[in-house]
Design a protein around this motif. Structure first.
Motif, mmCIF file in Angstrom:
data_model
loop_
_atom_site.group_PDB
_atom_site.id
_atom_site.type_symbol
_atom_site.label_atom_id
_atom_site.label_comp_id
_atom_site.label_asym_id
_atom_site.label_seq_id
_atom_site.Cartn_x
_atom_site.Cartn_y
_atom_site.Cartn_z
ATOM 1 N N MET A 116 85.525 94.786 -27.519
ATOM 2 C CA MET A 116 85.380 95.398 -26.206
ATOM 3 C C MET A 116 86.221 94.667 -25.170
ATOM 4 O O MET A 116 86.917 95.283 -24.343
ATOM 5 C CB MET A 116 83.899 95.393 -25.812
ATOM 6 N N LEU A 117 86.218 93.345 -25.211
ATOM 7 C CA LEU A 117 86.990 92.551 -24.254
ATOM 8 C C LEU A 117 88.491 92.796 -24.416
ATOM 9 O O LEU A 117 89.231 92.907 -23.427
ATOM 10 C CB LEU A 117 86.672 91.063 -24.443
ATOM 11 N N ALA A 118 88.940 92.889 -25.658
ATOM 12 C CA ALA A 118 90.365 93.130 -25.912
ATOM 13 C C ALA A 118 90.778 94.515 -25.420
ATOM 14 O O ALA A 118 91.835 94.681 -24.804
ATOM 15 C CB ALA A 118 90.666 92.979 -27.402
ATOM 16 N N ALA A 119 89.959 95.517 -25.695
ATOM 17 C CA ALA A 119 90.280 96.881 -25.258
ATOM 18 C C ALA A 119 90.326 96.968 -23.734
ATOM 19 O O ALA A 119 91.209 97.612 -23.157
ATOM 20 C CB ALA A 119 89.254 97.860 -25.815
ATOM 21 N N ALA A 122 93.512 95.348 -22.441
ATOM 22 C CA ALA A 122 94.722 96.132 -22.694
ATOM 23 C C ALA A 122 95.003 97.122 -21.572
ATOM 24 O O ALA A 122 96.148 97.530 -21.364
ATOM 25 C CB ALA A 122 94.606 96.861 -24.027
ATOM 26 N N LYS A 123 93.950 97.506 -20.838
ATOM 27 C CA LYS A 123 94.113 98.489 -19.760
ATOM 28 C C LYS A 123 94.272 97.839 -18.386
ATOM 29 O O LYS A 123 94.439 98.536 -17.390
ATOM 30 C CB LYS A 123 92.924 99.446 -19.752
ATOM 31 N N GLU A 124 94.221 96.502 -18.331
ATOM 32 C CA GLU A 124 94.362 95.799 -17.059
ATOM 33 C C GLU A 124 95.800 95.900 -16.546
ATOM 34 O O GLU A 124 96.747 95.701 -17.293
ATOM 35 C CB GLU A 124 93.981 94.326 -17.214
ATOM 36 N N ALA A 129 94.696 88.953 -14.917
ATOM 37 C CA ALA A 129 93.418 89.456 -15.436
ATOM 38 C C ALA A 129 93.556 89.873 -16.892
ATOM 39 O O ALA A 129 92.646 89.656 -17.707
ATOM 40 C CB ALA A 129 92.939 90.630 -14.588
ATOM 41 N N ARG A 130 94.688 90.459 -17.221
ATOM 42 C CA ARG A 130 94.940 90.892 -18.598
ATOM 43 C C ARG A 130 94.937 89.678 -19.542
ATOM 44 O O ARG A 130 94.281 89.695 -20.590
ATOM 45 C CB ARG A 130 96.281 91.615 -18.661
ATOM 46 N N LYS A 131 95.659 88.652 -19.145
ATOM 47 C CA LYS A 131 95.740 87.450 -19.973
ATOM 48 C C LYS A 131 94.369 86.794 -20.121
ATOM 49 O O LYS A 131 93.972 86.398 -21.224
ATOM 50 C CB LYS A 131 96.733 86.465 -19.366
ATOM 51 N N ALA A 132 93.636 86.699 -19.014
ATOM 52 C CA ALA A 132 92.315 86.076 -19.060
ATOM 53 C C ALA A 132 91.371 86.854 -19.973
ATOM 54 O O ALA A 132 90.569 86.261 -20.707
ATOM 55 C CB ALA A 132 91.737 85.994 -17.649
ATOM 56 N N SER A 164 94.749 90.065 -30.394
ATOM 57 C CA SER A 164 94.626 89.629 -29.005
ATOM 58 C C SER A 164 95.664 88.560 -28.678
ATOM 59 O O SER A 164 96.276 88.578 -27.601
ATOM 60 C CB SER A 164 93.217 89.087 -28.741
ATOM 61 N N SER A 165 95.877 87.641 -29.583
ATOM 62 C CA SER A 165 96.887 86.601 -29.371
ATOM 63 C C SER A 165 98.282 87.205 -29.260
ATOM 64 O O SER A 165 99.112 86.759 -28.465
ATOM 65 C CB SER A 165 96.851 85.584 -30.517
ATOM 66 N N PHE A 166 98.528 88.248 -30.055
ATOM 67 C CA PHE A 166 99.831 88.923 -30.013
ATOM 68 C C PHE A 166 100.090 89.508 -28.628
ATOM 69 O O PHE A 166 101.214 89.460 -28.115
ATOM 70 C CB PHE A 166 99.863 90.024 -31.074
ATOM 71 N N GLN A 167 99.048 90.050 -28.012
ATOM 72 C CA GLN A 167 99.205 90.708 -26.721
ATOM 73 C C GLN A 167 99.559 89.735 -25.606
ATOM 74 O O GLN A 167 100.113 90.137 -24.581
ATOM 75 C CB GLN A 167 97.934 91.475 -26.357
ATOM 76 N N ILE A 168 99.266 88.460 -25.771
ATOM 77 C CA ILE A 168 99.614 87.480 -24.732
ATOM 78 C C ILE A 168 100.660 86.493 -25.245
ATOM 79 O O ILE A 168 100.794 85.380 -24.747
ATOM 80 C CB ILE A 168 98.364 86.740 -24.213
ATOM 81 N N ALA A 169 101.423 86.944 -26.255
ATOM 82 C CA ALA A 169 102.609 86.226 -26.734
ATOM 83 C C ALA A 169 102.307 84.842 -27.302
ATOM 84 O O ALA A 169 103.162 83.952 -27.260
ATOM 85 C CB ALA A 169 103.647 86.116 -25.612
ATOM 86 N N LYS A 170 101.110 84.656 -27.866
ATOM 87 C CA LYS A 170 100.812 83.402 -28.561
ATOM 88 C C LYS A 170 101.161 83.586 -30.035
ATOM 89 O O LYS A 170 100.296 83.673 -30.911
ATOM 90 C CB LYS A 170 99.332 83.038 -28.388
#
Length: 683
Positions: A116-119, A122-124, A129-132, A164-170
């Motif tokens: 739920m947090l990841a979804a 993704a819309k932030e 806020a998106r990264k957090a 989730s890590s992929f979405q923030i380039a980790k």
């Protein structure tokens, strides 16, 4: 290359356990509660999610003491999550962390929270806020894996953590998590999805590394690309999951094109050829859907067999796999036909190969089959680029027609998709076509680009080009102000060098030769190794020549020729060096001859013939002059000076009393060059 939609497996795999939990409590429920729950469940299974959510809400309201309350809360939390009502979803999840919730439902709730947090993240729109949000999702995944290290959901939660890590380039974190998944669950029927995401991660890492050394060998980038290519090839070879195979086939094409664009030029054609093969191997959507339906039937049959043999553990495992495959079928049906996307990519591939005609054949054809606005936008974008780039390499009337088509496509794009970030390079690209011969038009496009894309990728390049257009238009004060303001922003080295070079050009063109020379010298000292430093060394010699300082010009031009033997400016510098030897005709004659012979395609080469002719005065040199002019005519029959070559021969013939020969010479000019503006003069 965004794998986010794969989070559907994370969502639906967890619903499986909830379906089984219903059976556990069914006997303890009164008939009305059971019927209401089953009706809500049927709505969910039919894909009527808003209606299912309303039905489950009614179950909670009407049967608050039912033993299946926790089951219902979990299902409703999942539905809220899927429907995007994250606050309601989180509130229900939090309730499930406390007694009297059964332990298995609590486990499911802990696994649902990070999804739920990841979804939500993704819309932030706000990047912080998106990264957090993604970082919180990662933290909750870690919490689940610590609480339930042997859970049947561990593979799925770890996959979600990597996503989730992929979405923030980790990317290092992504790779570590997925490699652990591959080691821990090698026989899982969904493990290839972790392998696919790992390949996507490695592709991204390879691309980032390759950007540091474009056009050169990069061992770090090659290692990442090689492993990604191997992982994708394994997915394709195993042929166990056709939908994933098709995704892998498409991404293999993407990987090969990316490698080609950053590779040394000698390696590009082979990579492009392999990419073309990968794209052409894509299955159409109908075939992929049919294969996924067959995969679902296979899992259903195996589940029924497990039920018949009373193998409850296997049945539970297959139930989860079935839900996952059903959700994947929905995703396959929802996304565009990859075979059509691949055809569009083939058009782009031809564009990158500079095969512009072939690119447009494909792109125009795909305009008839495009499924959505995104595809239509991409097609129009590459059509615009193909016309613009091809017009740079084709002269004459054809160039003009290509430019007109480029402008027409650009206007159409702006009318339909103005401001779309995909095309932030188009105003600069179109403006550059007009910079040399129509700077007022170029200025219009550059100003439009700055207005439409104030934060575009090419903003700095556009500002520099805008100032250069102002120089062309003799708007020196405006150009100078632009360059000076630009330099105050501490731009990148290559752009700062371009701005400093622009200032030098302003000083030169406005007649401030001393200041221009000083500015060019500053460029050489401050930005060695840049094209601007090379250009500066050339112009220092030119300025000395223009001022009549022949000794200084000879020194500077010789130094340039020695330092930049492969420069595009080399023929021009040698031409100027020959001119500087005004008092040494034999040296000048030798240099002009070398230019004509060694650089026949250079802009200076045709004029070197006339310079040689001027250094051969007198009647005794008439034969040499005639030989020079005949060679000029042979090499450059379409040149604007062709009449003057014929006329030089004819005038020498007249001087020797050879009137008939002179008439024949001029007649030949008129006959062979009837379209030349001087043909009538020859007659």
């Amino acid at each position: 290359m965004n794998p986010l939609p794969r989070s559907f497996r994370w969502i639906f795999a967890l619903l499986t356990c909830a379906l089984l939990l219903c059976a556990r409590n069914a006997n303890a429920q009164n008939v009305s509660a059971e019927e209401a729950s089953n009706a809500a469940l049927q709505l969910m299974n039919d894909g009527k999610l808003p209606e299912a959510a309303t039905a489950f809400e009614s179950v909670l309201k009407n049967y608050p003491t039912s033993m299946s309350v926790a089951d219902t809360q979990y299902r409703l939390a999942t539905l809220y999550f899927i429907l995007g009502d994250y606050e309601k979803s989180r509130a229900l999840i939090q309730k499930l962390f406390h007694p009297p919730t059964p332990a298995d439902i609590t486990e499911l709730a802990y696994s649902l929270l990070p999804q739920m947090l990841a979804a939500k993240s993704a819309k932030e729109q706000d990047e912080d806020a998106r990264k957090a949000g993604f970082e919180e999702a990662i933290k909750e995944c870690d919490s689940f894996l610590q609480k339930y290290p042997t859970s049947a959901l561990a593979e799925t939660v770890a996959y979600g953590r990597a996503l989730s890590s992929f979405q923030i380039a980790k990317y290092d974190d992504v790779a570590t998590t997925l490699r652990a998944n591959l080691r821990q669950f090698p026989k899982s029927e969904t493990i290839l999805e972790s392998q696919f995401l790992l390949a996507m991660c490695l592709m991204t890492q390879g691309s980032l590394a390759a950007q540091e050394t474009p056009g050169a060998v990069n061992p770090k980038a090659d290692a990442a690309f090689d492993e990604a290519q191997r992982l994708l090839a394994e997915i394709i070879t195993r042929r166990g999951d056709i939908a994933l195979l098709n995704d892998a086939q498409f991404q293999l094409g993407e990987l090969l094109v990316t490698r080609a664009l950053f590779a040394p030029e000698a390696n590009r054609d082979a990579l492009f050829a392999k990419a073309l093969e990968a794209y052409r191997s894509l299955l159409p959507k109908a075939a992929t859907v049919a294969a996924q339906q067959a995969r679902i039937k296979n899992v259903r049959d195996r589940r029924l067999a497990a039920l018949a043999s009373k193998n409850l553990a296997q049945m539970k495992s297959l139930e989860g796999l079935l839900e996952h495959e059903i959700s994947k079928l929905s995703a396959v049906k929802a996304k565009p036909d990859l075979s059509l996307s691949a055809e569009i990519k083939i058009g782009q591939l031809f564009y990158h190969k500079d095969a512009f005609d072939e690119a447009r054949v494909v792109l125009h054809q795909m305009q008839l089959f495009a499924e959505d606005e995104e595809q239509r936008k991409t097609l129009l974008y590459y059509l615009t680029l193909s016309y613009a780039q091809q017009s740079r390499v084709i002269p004459g009337e054809v160039r003009q027609k290509l430019m007109e088509k480029a402008v027409a496509c650009y206007d159409e794009f702006q009318a339909k998709y103005k401001g779309d970030p995909l095309a932030d390079n188009l105003p600069y690209t179109i403006g550059a076509l007009f910079l040399a011969k129509a700077p007022e038009k170029a200025l219009h496009y550059f100003q439009e680009g700055i207005q439409i894309y104030p934060k575009g990728r090419l903003l700095n390049d556009t500002l520099i080009a805008q100032a250069n257009a102002c120089i062309q238009l003799k708007q020196f004060d405006k150009a100078l102000a632009t360059f000076q303001a630009f330099l105050k922003e501490n731009p990148k080295r290559e752009l700062a060098a371009a701005a400093e070079s622009g200032i030098a050009t302003i000083l030169k063109d406005s007649g401030k030769t001393e200041e221009a020379t000083a500015q060019y010298q500053k460029l050489i000292a401050t930005y060695p190794g840049t094209p601007q430093a090379e250009n500066a060394a050339f112009w220092i010699g030119q300025i000395s020549l223009q001022k009549g300082n022949f000794e200084s010009a000879i020194t500077e031009l010789k130094a340039f020729l020695k330092q930049y033997p492969k420069s595009e400016l080399y023929p021009g510098a040698k031409y100027s060096l020959a001119q500087a030897h005004k008092n040494d005709p034999s040296t000048a004659l030798r240099l002009f001859k070398e230019i004509a012979d060694e650089f026949p395609k250079a802009e200076a080469a045709p004029y070197a013939f006339f310079e040689q002719m001027n250094l051969l005065p007198g009647a005794e040199k008439a034969a040499e002059r005639a030989a020079l002019m005949k060679e000029f005519i042979r090499r450059y029959p379409e040149h604007e000076k062709v009449f003057f070559a014929y006329n030089t021969i004819a005038q020498d013939q007249i001087a020797k009393g050879q009137s008939a020969d002179a008439i024949a010479t001029l007649g030949e000019m008129a006959e062979k060059h009837p379209a030349d503006p001087q043909a009538a003069t020859a007659l």
